[in-house]
Design an enzyme around this catalytic site. Structure first.
Site, PDB file in Angstrom:
ATOM      1  N   ALA A  40       0.866  -1.192   0.000  1.00  0.00           N
ATOM      2  CA  ALA A  40       0.000   0.000   0.000  1.00  0.00           C
ATOM      3  C   ALA A  40       0.903   1.242   0.000  1.00  0.00           C
ATOM      4  CB  ALA A  40      -0.965  -0.005   1.177  1.00  0.00           C
ATOM      5  N   HIS A  45       6.975   5.840   1.562  1.00  0.00           N
ATOM      6  CA  HIS A  45       7.792   4.669   1.218  1.00  0.00           C
ATOM      7  C   HIS A  45       8.778   5.011   0.102  1.00  0.00           C
ATOM      8  CE1 HIS A  45       4.026   2.475   2.656  1.00  0.00           C
ATOM      9  NE2 HIS A  45       4.965   1.921   3.396  1.00  0.00           N
ATOM     10  N   GLN A  69       2.596  -9.325  13.589  1.00  0.00           N
ATOM     11  CA  GLN A  69       2.681  -8.030  14.271  1.00  0.00           C
ATOM     12  C   GLN A  69       1.323  -7.370  14.453  1.00  0.00           C
ATOM     13  OE1 GLN A  69       5.268  -6.392  10.975  1.00  0.00           O
ATOM     14  NE2 GLN A  69       4.227  -4.489  11.476  1.00  0.00           N
ATOM     15  N   ARG A 195      -2.509   3.480   6.499  1.00  0.00           N
ATOM     16  CA  ARG A 195      -3.782   3.445   7.241  1.00  0.00           C
ATOM     17  C   ARG A 195      -4.612   4.706   7.036  1.00  0.00           C
ATOM     18  NH1 ARG A 195      -0.563   0.132  11.135  1.00  0.00           N
ATOM     19  NH2 ARG A 195      -1.600  -1.890  11.213  1.00  0.00           N
TER      20      ARG A 195
HETATM   21  O1  PAF Z   1       6.890  -0.549   9.052  1.00  0.00           O
HETATM   22  C1  PAF Z   1       6.414  -1.530   8.456  1.00  0.00           C
HETATM   23  O2  PAF Z   1       5.824  -1.422   7.362  1.00  0.00           O
HETATM   24  C2  PAF Z   1       6.531  -2.919   9.079  1.00  0.00           C
HETATM   25  O3  PAF Z   1       6.423  -2.853  10.454  1.00  0.00           O
HETATM   26  C3  PAF Z   1       7.812  -3.667   8.653  1.00  0.00           C
HETATM   27  C4  PAF Z   1       9.065  -2.949   9.120  1.00  0.00           C
HETATM   28  C5  PAF Z   1       7.829  -3.810   7.140  1.00  0.00           C
HETATM   29  C6  PAF Z   1       7.823  -5.063   9.287  1.00  0.00           C
HETATM   30  O4  PAF Z   1       6.709  -5.803   8.895  1.00  0.00           O
END
Ligand code: PAF
Length: 286
Positions: A40, A45, A69, A195
């Site tokens: 996403a 990013h 997580q 999100r």
């Molecule tokens: O920040 C994130 O998108 C996630 O926590 C990561 C570092 C890719 C681990 O799943």
């Protein structure tokens, strides 16, 4: 090199395919940069990708929505998944390899190891999201072992996560430089986050008060004022603006995240608050 795909850049879906590509690069003396993501993708990013590209000859981006997580009542099921669109953006940004493993490649039957980082995980997100950092530390340790990058870039948006990753890379003697990427913000200051897609128009308007409140409080903290009344005022301001819950608004030491009564050393102001059903986090340097 890469496995069969209809995507606009090479993709590896297995650890073996990833290693073949990265080992060939390393054998050719190339530096490898890495940006782990859950997909996403947004401009935040892509800024991390730019930072990796500036520090390496080849860049790997992973997309893996890591189930371990997410808490049982969190958004794992509805987390946005848009691999084709993400791949197009990564290709346009010159990413050399997309690593997109399936869940059973990362957690095959019988997997029984969890990486647990102490101290820096004990407050803030560690309290609000029990088990979250065990999932993050485990998957990040696996990803760093699999990719073996010279440099990996993590966003400061998830400031506590950045500290957790630094700790684990140091403690597990990983030969990877962990580089922090500054938070990228929308025009009204809202930190970019996958999100944010959950926000209704009304919630989105409320959300803008998160960065403005952080800046309002941080400006006064920088004068050396006592934190407690300012943090109270900040919480009240967020609730008045329409947030339904402020889970924390805290001043913490920038390296240990220990709570601070005033900003008498490099510090971070961190917040987690809910608007509607969406939980947002943000932080600024003080
Ligand atoms: O920040 C994130 O998108 C996630 O926590 C990561 C570092 C890719 C681990 O799943």
């Amino acid at each position: 090199m890469s496995e069969t795909n209809a995507l606009p850049l090479p993709v590896a879906r297995s650890v073996a395919a990833l290693r073949r590509t990265v080992q060939a690069w390393r054998a050719a003396g190339l530096r490898v940069g890495f940006v782990p993501t859950m997909g996403a993708l947004h401009a935040g990013h892509l800024s991390l990708v730019d930072m990796a590209r500036a520090r390496a000859d080849r860049v790997v981006v992973s997309i893996f929505v890591n189930p371990t997580q997410f808490g049982p009542n969190e958004d794992f099921g509805k987390y946005p998944r848009q691999e084709a669109a993400d791949a197009a953006r990564l290709a346009a940004f010159g990413v050399d390899l997309l690593y997109a493993p399936a869940v059973d490649e990362m957690y095959p039957a019988g997997a029984a190891t969890t990486v647990k980082v102490g101290v820096v995980t004990e407050r803030l997100e560690g309290v609000c999201r029990p088990g979250h950092f065990d999932g993050v530390a485990t998957i990040v340790a696996k990803l760093l072992n699999q990719v073996q990058p010279h440099v990996a870039v993590f966003g400061e948006k998830d400031y506590q996560q950045l500290l957790v990753v630094r700790r684990l890379a140091a403690d597990l003697d990983m030969d990877t430089d962990i580089v922090p990427g500054p938070t990228v913000r929308e025009a009204d200051g809202l930190a970019m986050s996958s999100r944010n897609a959950y926000l209704s128009d009304e919630d989105r308007a409320v959300a803008a008060s998160l960065p403005s409140t952080l800046n309002f409080v941080a400006t006064q903290l920088r004068t050396g004022a006592d934190a407690a009344p300012l943090l109270d005022a900040g919480r009240t301001r967020l609730l008045k603006a329409g947030f339904s819950e402020v889970q924390y608004l805290d001043l913490a030491c920038a390296t240990t995240l220990a709570p601070l009564e005033k900003a008498d050393r490099p510090a971070r102001l961190l917040v987690a608050a809910k608007v509607g059903a969406t939980r947002l986090i943000d932080n600024v340097a003080v």
